[in-house]
Design an enzyme around this catalytic site. Structure first.
Site, PDB file in Angstrom:
ATOM      1  N   ASN A 155      -6.274  -3.023   2.407  1.00  0.00           N
ATOM      2  CA  ASN A 155      -6.168  -4.389   2.403  1.00  0.00           C
ATOM      3  C   ASN A 155      -7.648  -4.989   2.410  1.00  0.00           C
ATOM      4  O   ASN A 155      -8.359  -4.317   3.174  1.00  0.00           O
ATOM      5  CB  ASN A 155      -5.499  -4.785   3.547  1.00  0.00           C
ATOM      6  CG  ASN A 155      -3.888  -4.690   3.631  1.00  0.00           C
ATOM      7  OD1 ASN A 155      -3.382  -4.377   2.541  1.00  0.00           O
ATOM      8  ND2 ASN A 155      -3.118  -4.601   4.636  1.00  0.00           N
TER       9      ASN A 155
ATOM     10  N   ARG B 142       0.927  -1.115   0.044  1.00  0.00           N
ATOM     11  CA  ARG B 142      -0.052   0.049   0.072  1.00  0.00           C
ATOM     12  C   ARG B 142       1.032   1.388  -0.025  1.00  0.00           C
ATOM     13  O   ARG B 142       0.512   2.156  -0.657  1.00  0.00           O
ATOM     14  CB  ARG B 142      -1.034   0.000   1.206  1.00  0.00           C
ATOM     15  CG  ARG B 142      -1.965  -1.048   1.083  1.00  0.00           C
ATOM     16  CD  ARG B 142      -2.906  -1.025   2.406  1.00  0.00           C
ATOM     17  NE  ARG B 142      -1.960  -1.315   3.474  1.00  0.00           N
ATOM     18  CZ  ARG B 142      -2.389  -1.081   4.746  1.00  0.00           C
ATOM     19  NH1 ARG B 142      -3.222  -0.606   4.952  1.00  0.00           N
ATOM     20  NH2 ARG B 142      -1.580  -1.378   5.661  1.00  0.00           N
TER      21      ARG B 142
END
Length: 101
Positions: free
Chosen positions: A47, A29
């Site tokens: 996520n 990320r």
């Protein structure tokens, strides 16, 4: 178009992406946010409960593909496969953020 004419900038597109593989706990990320910021893209990444990573990203098609390339180069990132779908752009979005800290 002659060589003297300027190209019109392409309209931004928005892609919904889901990445599968070793994509959580490996800096995915944050690599995505860094790549998006450096390429002038907007959107978000988060996520998912099943171990995948979901993302919406907006900008030029060329820069979106470059972002994906940069993410996949991550040392510990291993994308087995990804789903990709073009969706309508969001005109008011600014910046790229990591969701779900």
């Amino acid at each position: 178009m002659s060589s003297n004419e300027a190209k019109e900038p392409a309209e931004p597109i928005r892609m919904k992406l889901v990445f599968y593989g070793r994509v959580q706990g490996v800096g995915f990320r944050y690599r995505a946010r860094y790549a998006a910021d450096s390429l002038g893209l907007t959107g978000w990444v988060e996520n998912e409960w099943d171990g995948s990573v979901r993302m919406e990203v907006q900008g030029s098609r060329e820069n979106i593909y470059e972002m994906i390339r940069r993410i996949r180069q991550g040392t510990f990132v291993n994308v087995d496969h990804m789903d990709m779908k073009e969706i309508p752009p969001e005109d008011t979005e600014r910046g790229f953020r990591v969701r779900g800290y």
